[in-house]
Design an enzyme around this catalytic site. Sequence first.
Site, PDB file in Angstrom:
ATOM      1  CG  ASN A  46      -7.839   1.134  -0.961  1.00 36.47           C
ATOM      2  OD1 ASN A  46      -7.901   2.148  -1.660  1.00 36.47           O
ATOM      3  ND2 ASN A  46      -8.889   0.650  -0.333  1.00 36.47           N
TER       4      ASN A  46
ATOM      5  CD  GLU B 262       3.257   6.272  22.832  1.00 31.07           C
ATOM      6  OE1 GLU B 262       3.560   5.153  22.365  1.00 31.07           O
ATOM      7  OE2 GLU B 262       2.772   6.413  23.975  1.00 31.07           O
TER       8      GLU B 262
ATOM      9  CE  LYS C 206      -4.341  -1.724   1.853  1.00 34.59           C
ATOM     10  NZ  LYS C 206      -5.401  -1.518   2.842  1.00 34.59           N
TER      11      LYS C 206
END
Length: 267
Positions: free
Chosen positions: A84, A152, A63
């Site tokens: 995609n 995060e 991708k």
Amino acid sequence: MAGVIGTPVRHSRSPAVVNAAFAAACLDWTYAAFEVAPGRAADAVSAMRTLGLGGLSVTTPHKRDVIASLDELTPAAADLDAVNCIAWAGDRLVGHNTDGDGLVASLRASDGIDPTGARCVVLGAGGAARSVVRALAEAGAADVVVVNRTPEKGEEAAALAGAVGRSGTEADLASADLVINATSVGMGVAPGAEEPLPVDPQRLGAHQVVIDLVYLPLQTPLLLLAEQRGARTVDGLGMLVHQAAIAITLWTGVAPDIATMDAAARA
Ligand code: ATR
């Protein structure tokens, strides 16, 4: 000729779903699964140009790698740094990212659920989650809270929703209208099994729609428990079908029949 590149792709449902759509629309197109080894994404895009393939779907692990070989990216693909779907615009190859739009289209069309104004919690911060976070914000969600094991990464994903995005905790589920599992938790679990879960089901209730992007099994442990707690549940095939429908429209200019595709995916 169109197809999907990735590895492993031999067991992908996409050829069944897309070929059913082509047949129902009387389109003289066919779609195949191409096993493309890691590191060979550029070769596959080059083959698309050489062979004149009409469109390509792109899945793991390509991708991000296809991007360097494309002429243009849509804003979604650029923001997400992931493609995609590849389609022609004249003689230029454009990289799209249609997963999130597929989910929004699926909710609106098949399930009559409108994310506009909705308070959303997205579980997970991987590729699928990021696409969904961005699309929900673009669809006008009131807020998009990302709850992820690694906070995060959750913050990075939440930034894709701009002003309506933030990273949160399971406590945010209390005020959510839509809860979307975009983690891989529940994948491949035997039907009816109680574990594992991406979130404490005690936090889910009758006021909510719970969506699981995992579709193997169709009824994940999360959906089963959410249903028992009175929530409305939506399985993961809707997003699969609608992102494929968006791709078909980009490639052929024809809007395919969703019911045919849904039946093929379920069969
Ligand atoms: P995809 O590209 O298919 O979305 P991914 O990028 O591998 O998949 O992302 C998987 C997501 O599921 C991540 O958000 C991951 O959490 P971390 O960011 O903390 O790794 C989440 N995930 C996977 N296994 C999990 C588990 N056992 N519990 C909670 N979250 C999990």
